[in-house]
Design an enzyme around this catalytic site. Structure first.
Site, PDB file in Angstrom:
ATOM      1  N   ALA A  11       0.580  -1.190   0.035  1.00 41.24           N
ATOM      2  CA  ALA A  11       0.136   0.034  -0.112  1.00 41.24           C
ATOM      3  C   ALA A  11       1.116   1.197   0.084  1.00 41.24           C
ATOM      4  O   ALA A  11       0.496   2.360   0.548  1.00 41.24           O
ATOM      5  CB  ALA A  11      -0.845  -0.061   1.197  1.00 41.24           C
ATOM      6  N   ARG A  17      -1.858   6.821 -11.834  1.00 40.40           N
ATOM      7  CA  ARG A  17      -2.882   6.993 -12.728  1.00 40.40           C
ATOM      8  C   ARG A  17      -4.223   7.376 -12.365  1.00 40.40           C
ATOM      9  O   ARG A  17      -5.244   7.619 -12.872  1.00 40.40           O
ATOM     10  CB  ARG A  17      -3.055   5.468 -13.276  1.00 40.40           C
ATOM     11  CG  ARG A  17      -2.073   5.006 -14.259  1.00 40.40           C
ATOM     12  CD  ARG A  17      -1.939   3.493 -14.610  1.00 40.40           C
ATOM     13  NE  ARG A  17      -1.339   2.710 -13.418  1.00 40.40           N
ATOM     14  CZ  ARG A  17      -1.077   1.303 -13.409  1.00 40.40           C
ATOM     15  NH1 ARG A  17      -1.399   0.515 -14.410  1.00 40.40           N
ATOM     16  NH2 ARG A  17      -0.446   1.049 -12.329  1.00 40.40           N
ATOM     17  N   GLY A  81       9.084  -0.526  -6.315  1.00 43.89           N
ATOM     18  CA  GLY A  81       8.377  -1.798  -6.996  1.00 43.89           C
ATOM     19  C   GLY A  81       7.828  -2.706  -5.961  1.00 43.89           C
ATOM     20  O   GLY A  81       8.381  -2.479  -4.791  1.00 43.89           O
ATOM     21  N   ASN A 172      -2.395 -12.172 -13.501  1.00 44.18           N
ATOM     22  CA  ASN A 172      -2.213 -12.010 -12.184  1.00 44.18           C
ATOM     23  C   ASN A 172      -2.904 -10.768 -11.551  1.00 44.18           C
ATOM     24  O   ASN A 172      -2.445  -9.725 -11.801  1.00 44.18           O
ATOM     25  CB  ASN A 172      -0.635 -11.704 -12.191  1.00 44.18           C
ATOM     26  CG  ASN A 172      -0.058 -11.302 -10.696  1.00 44.18           C
ATOM     27  OD1 ASN A 172      -0.694 -11.899  -9.839  1.00 44.18           O
ATOM     28  ND2 ASN A 172       0.841 -10.530 -10.614  1.00 44.18           N
ATOM     29  N   ARG A 336     -28.197  16.166  13.922  1.00 45.96           N
ATOM     30  CA  ARG A 336     -26.910  16.277  13.997  1.00 45.96           C
ATOM     31  C   ARG A 336     -26.153  16.363  14.972  1.00 45.96           C
ATOM     32  O   ARG A 336     -26.945  16.649  15.930  1.00 45.96           O
ATOM     33  CB  ARG A 336     -26.449  17.319  12.722  1.00 45.96           C
ATOM     34  CG  ARG A 336     -26.932  18.659  13.348  1.00 45.96           C
ATOM     35  CD  ARG A 336     -26.655  19.602  11.965  1.00 45.96           C
ATOM     36  NE  ARG A 336     -26.939  21.176  12.448  1.00 45.96           N
ATOM     37  CZ  ARG A 336     -26.353  21.998  12.888  1.00 45.96           C
ATOM     38  NH1 ARG A 336     -24.954  21.727  13.192  1.00 45.96           N
ATOM     39  NH2 ARG A 336     -26.645  23.154  13.311  1.00 45.96           N
ATOM     40  N   LYS A 354     -29.745  19.660  16.987  1.00 46.23           N
ATOM     41  CA  LYS A 354     -28.293  19.767  17.225  1.00 46.23           C
ATOM     42  C   LYS A 354     -27.994  19.548  18.492  1.00 46.23           C
ATOM     43  O   LYS A 354     -28.475  20.344  19.379  1.00 46.23           O
ATOM     44  CB  LYS A 354     -28.038  21.047  16.546  1.00 46.23           C
ATOM     45  CG  LYS A 354     -26.322  21.061  16.354  1.00 46.23           C
ATOM     46  CD  LYS A 354     -25.811  22.252  16.677  1.00 46.23           C
ATOM     47  CE  LYS A 354     -25.553  22.327  18.442  1.00 46.23           C
ATOM     48  NZ  LYS A 354     -24.762  23.622  18.650  1.00 46.23           N
ATOM     49  N   TYR A 390     -27.091  30.641  20.797  1.00 40.08           N
ATOM     50  CA  TYR A 390     -25.861  31.261  20.314  1.00 40.08           C
ATOM     51  C   TYR A 390     -26.027  32.703  20.539  1.00 40.08           C
ATOM     52  O   TYR A 390     -26.681  33.512  19.854  1.00 40.08           O
ATOM     53  CB  TYR A 390     -25.364  30.850  18.943  1.00 40.08           C
ATOM     54  CG  TYR A 390     -24.162  31.355  18.484  1.00 40.08           C
ATOM     55  CD1 TYR A 390     -22.968  30.967  19.276  1.00 40.08           C
ATOM     56  CD2 TYR A 390     -24.070  31.814  17.296  1.00 40.08           C
ATOM     57  CE1 TYR A 390     -21.813  31.472  18.932  1.00 40.08           C
ATOM     58  CE2 TYR A 390     -22.691  32.412  16.724  1.00 40.08           C
ATOM     59  CZ  TYR A 390     -21.661  32.075  17.509  1.00 40.08           C
ATOM     60  OH  TYR A 390     -20.368  32.528  17.102  1.00 40.08           O
ATOM     61  N   ARG A 443     -45.001  38.490  25.583  1.00 40.53           N
ATOM     62  CA  ARG A 443     -45.544  38.964  24.179  1.00 40.53           C
ATOM     63  C   ARG A 443     -46.304  40.161  24.594  1.00 40.53           C
ATOM     64  O   ARG A 443     -46.949  40.229  25.893  1.00 40.53           O
ATOM     65  CB  ARG A 443     -46.206  37.887  23.372  1.00 40.53           C
ATOM     66  CG  ARG A 443     -47.667  37.586  24.109  1.00 40.53           C
ATOM     67  CD  ARG A 443     -48.443  36.736  23.045  1.00 40.53           C
ATOM     68  NE  ARG A 443     -49.776  36.450  23.688  1.00 40.53           N
ATOM     69  CZ  ARG A 443     -50.141  35.182  23.534  1.00 40.53           C
ATOM     70  NH1 ARG A 443     -49.625  34.037  23.186  1.00 40.53           N
ATOM     71  NH2 ARG A 443     -51.252  34.972  23.953  1.00 40.53           N
TER      72      ARG A 443
HETATM   73  C1  UD1 Z   1       0.740  -5.328 -10.078  1.00 46.63           C
HETATM   74  C2  UD1 Z   1       1.392  -6.623 -10.715  1.00 46.63           C
HETATM   75  C3  UD1 Z   1       0.726  -6.986 -11.984  1.00 46.63           C
HETATM   76  C4  UD1 Z   1      -0.732  -7.436 -11.589  1.00 46.63           C
HETATM   77  C5  UD1 Z   1      -1.375  -6.266 -11.059  1.00 46.63           C
HETATM   78  C6  UD1 Z   1      -2.628  -6.468 -10.614  1.00 46.63           C
HETATM   79  C7  UD1 Z   1       3.873  -6.094 -10.117  1.00 46.63           C
HETATM   80  C8  UD1 Z   1       5.027  -5.869 -10.599  1.00 46.63           C
HETATM   81  N1  UD1 Z   1       2.887  -6.192 -10.986  1.00 46.63           N
HETATM   82  O1  UD1 Z   1       0.782  -4.344 -11.277  1.00 46.63           O
HETATM   83  O2  UD1 Z   1       1.331  -8.351 -12.412  1.00 46.63           O
HETATM   84  O3  UD1 Z   1      -1.336  -7.812 -12.738  1.00 46.63           O
HETATM   85  O4  UD1 Z   1      -0.808  -5.640  -9.832  1.00 46.63           O
HETATM   86  O5  UD1 Z   1      -3.506  -5.492 -10.168  1.00 46.63           O
HETATM   87  O6  UD1 Z   1       3.654  -6.389  -8.859  1.00 46.63           O
HETATM   88  N2  UD1 Z   1       3.173  -0.534  -4.268  1.00 46.63           N
HETATM   89  C9  UD1 Z   1       4.072  -0.583  -3.270  1.00 46.63           C
HETATM   90  N3  UD1 Z   1       5.540   0.088  -3.444  1.00 46.63           N
HETATM   91  C10 UD1 Z   1       5.970   0.074  -4.781  1.00 46.63           C
HETATM   92  C11 UD1 Z   1       4.953  -0.202  -5.787  1.00 46.63           C
HETATM   93  C12 UD1 Z   1       3.619  -0.751  -5.557  1.00 46.63           C
HETATM   94  O7  UD1 Z   1       3.600  -0.490  -2.316  1.00 46.63           O
HETATM   95  O8  UD1 Z   1       7.128   0.553  -4.994  1.00 46.63           O
HETATM   96  C13 UD1 Z   1       1.572  -1.191  -4.152  1.00 46.63           C
HETATM   97  C14 UD1 Z   1       0.739  -0.280  -4.643  1.00 46.63           C
HETATM   98  O9  UD1 Z   1       0.397   0.921  -3.741  1.00 46.63           O
HETATM   99  C15 UD1 Z   1      -0.405  -1.070  -4.982  1.00 46.63           C
HETATM  100  C16 UD1 Z   1       0.153  -2.615  -5.266  1.00 46.63           C
HETATM  101  O10 UD1 Z   1       1.553  -2.218  -4.482  1.00 46.63           O
HETATM  102  O11 UD1 Z   1      -1.363  -1.025  -3.985  1.00 46.63           O
HETATM  103  C17 UD1 Z   1       0.242  -2.830  -6.698  1.00 46.63           C
HETATM  104  O12 UD1 Z   1       1.111  -1.821  -7.419  1.00 46.63           O
HETATM  105  P1  UD1 Z   1       0.710  -1.219  -8.797  1.00 46.63           P
HETATM  106  O13 UD1 Z   1       1.477  -0.022  -9.142  1.00 46.63           O
HETATM  107  O14 UD1 Z   1      -0.808  -0.834  -8.857  1.00 46.63           O
HETATM  108  O15 UD1 Z   1       0.800  -2.459  -9.731  1.00 46.63           O
HETATM  109  P2  UD1 Z   1       0.170  -2.735 -10.983  1.00 46.63           P
HETATM  110  O16 UD1 Z   1       1.053  -1.940 -12.094  1.00 46.63           O
HETATM  111  O17 UD1 Z   1      -1.073  -2.621 -11.161  1.00 46.63           O
HETATM  112 MG    MG Z   2      -2.481  -1.879  -9.736  1.00 44.40          MG
END
Ligand code: UD1
Ligand code: MG
Length: 464
Positions: A11, A17, A81, A172, A336, A354, A390, A443
């Site tokens: 996460a 994107r 990555g 995947n 509320r 409130k 108030y 009144r």
């Molecule tokens: C990834 C997979 C892909 C798969 C797809 C499914 C890899 C290399 N690729 O691609 O094979 O089909 O998910 O949805 O894993 N994240 C980190 N640190 C990082 C990069 C990413 O924590 O350095 C987390 C992101 O926050 C996200 C998750 O990893 O929650 C996936 O990352 P994202 O960039 O969405 O990977 P995809 O391009 O979707």
């Molecule tokens: Mg993804």
């Protein structure tokens, strides 16, 4: 639950994107963040203490957003990555044996039975197992390359795929279960030798294979469960699917929903049996509705607690309010900031409460503002009553006793107490406390001048 399971949820990414200042996993679908949905699913296979979320972008906000106590965190300072992200969690995971379940934080539709099936599948394979699914459009996903024996030979990322591999429809979804010992042993073999210069977690499959360990696939039929969210268009698709899942769950548990496509129910909302939800209702946050209730069209309830047998007529807007058994609210009422309507109360149209408690059986049927007030049981609040809470600087309290009667169009200037059984005459401005069972009139007295109107008409030459 399987004891020997640790879960790592990825996460840390920004989610370029999404085109957002907000980290991707903080975006919401179905009434919760993407990350909370993934954790909720993981909690079905292991306790919170065994779950580590890897955070990076807006790490602090992401930590704060997680609503399940016990979940641990690891930090990935630089996003190099998914493979690097898991490496950052190694210490926090702190376990070398058993199963290592790795989940993408951007897959909010994943269901617990799939995780259970994956754990089951992986127990029959030395390297581990991964979930796969077949999609109509595989753009953006890693493609599954199978060996002739049906095991997974490799996952090839879109950017690194050959034209033939791009034709593969089995993808995947980012749900992996590895043999933890082997995984940590080989993790350093993941190298950023790809066009994106990233450490791809997905390379682990080929690495395992190279060392003679098989990875088996668990092919899941329902591809919608495995949607990964990368854009806001996909976020909207996930939102719709999660909400449909929620309304179906409610209907199967005994709730009638008119026009279910039109209602918006957040994932943590609870509704009791034989309640009926009319179309275009929003039930948000931690709202709980009891049994045998009716929630009228256009109503929006957030973090509310509604007891059994309550009728909410159309277009009520309520936030963190509590409504007692048998009460009737609306149409067009607003509650509320911890407003509370006790049992058998009635709150009618254009009434706002409130930080106010309306005692058992009391009524405020039309046009009133009741702020910072405590109202006893069996009181009647006339149309047009305003608590003037108030003074421009501070808020003040109004207390209205049991069985009190507040006449229409009364102005109650706080701080003020109207004691039990007191009667405030219509149109009064009340600035002093009213003692029990007294009548208060604040009144101008009425003056009648017989014949005055007729005389006026005559003198204007308009005597008809
Ligand atoms: C990834 C997979 C892909 C798969 C797809 C499914 C890899 C290399 N690729 O691609 O094979 O089909 O998910 O949805 O894993 N994240 C980190 N640190 C990082 C990069 C990413 O924590 O350095 C987390 C992101 O926050 C996200 C998750 O990893 O929650 C996936 O990352 P994202 O960039 O969405 O990977 P995809 O391009 O979707
Ligand atoms: Mg993804």
């Amino acid at each position: 639950m399987t004891e020997n399971v640790r879960v790592v949820i990825l996460a840390a990414g920004l989610g370029t994107r999404m085109r957002s200042m907000v980290a991707k996993v903080l975006h919401e679908a179905g009434g919760d963040t993407l990350l909370n949905h993934v954790i909720r699913a993981a909690l079905h296979v292991t306790p919170a203490e065994n779950i580590v979320a890897v955070v990076g972008h807006q790490a602090e906000q992401v930590r704060q957003s997680v609503k399940f106590p016990g979940v641990r965190f690891a930090e990935q300072k630089e996003q190099k990555g998914t493979g690097h992200a898991v490496l950052c969690a190694r210490e926090e995971v702190g376990m070398n044996g058993g199963r290592l379940l790795i989940l993408n934080g951007d897959g909010p539709l994943l269901r617990p039975p799939t995780l259970q099936a994956l754990l089951q599948e992986s127990s029959g394979s030395d390297g581990g197992s991964i979930v796969t699914t077949e999609v109509a459009d595989a753009t953006g996903y890693g493609r599954i390359v199978r060996d002739p024996d049906g095991t997974v030979a490799a996952i090839v990322e879109q950017k690194a795929s050959t034209p033939e591999q791009l034709q593969i429809r089995e993808i995947n979804p980012g749900v992996y279960c590895f043999n933890a010992g082997l995984f940590w042993q080989y993790i350093e073999e993941i190298k950023p030798d790809n066009p994106a210069k990233e450490y791809y977690l997905t390379d682990m499959v080929a690495i395992m294979k190279r060392h003679g360990h098989s990875i088996t696939p668990l092919l899941v039929k329902d591809e919608t469960e495995l949607l990964g969210i990368n854009t806001r268009v996909e976020l909207a698709v996930a939102d719709k699917l999660l909400r449909r899942r929620k309304t179906q769950e409610l209907m199967l548990s005994g709730v009638t929903i008119e026009n279910p496509e039109s209602v918006t129910v957040d994932v943590d909302v609870q509704v009791g049996e034989d309640s009926l939800i009319e179309s275009n209702v929003h039930l948000r946050g931690r709202t709980q509705v009891g049994a045998n209730c009716r929630i009228g069209t256009g109503t929006v309830l957030r973090d509310c607690e509604v007891a059994d047998n309550v009728t909410v007529l159309p277009y009520v807007v309520a936030d963190s309010a509590k409504v007692g058994r048998g009460a009737s609210i609306g149409p067009f009422s607003r509650l509320r900031l911890h407003a509370e309507a006790e049992e058998d109360t009635h709150i009618g149209n254009f009434v706002e409460l409130k930080k106010t408690k309306l005692g058992r059986g009391s009524k405020a049927s039309h046009l009133a503002y009741l702020g910072d007030a405590i109202i006893g049981s069996g009181a009647n609040i006339g149309a047009g009553t305003i608590t003037c809470n108030y003074d421009g600087v501070r808020k003040h309290q109004t207390t209205i006793g049991e069985g009190a009667f507040i006449g229409s169009n009364s102005t109650l200037v706080a701080p003020l107490t109207v004691e039990d059984g007191a009667f405030v005459a219509a149109g009064s401005t009340i600035t002093k406390n009213v003692e029990a069972d007294a009548l208060a009139i604040g009144r101008a007295y009425q003056v009648d001048k017989p014949g005055w109107a007729k005389k006026r008409r005559t003198s204007n030459g308009n005597g008809s």
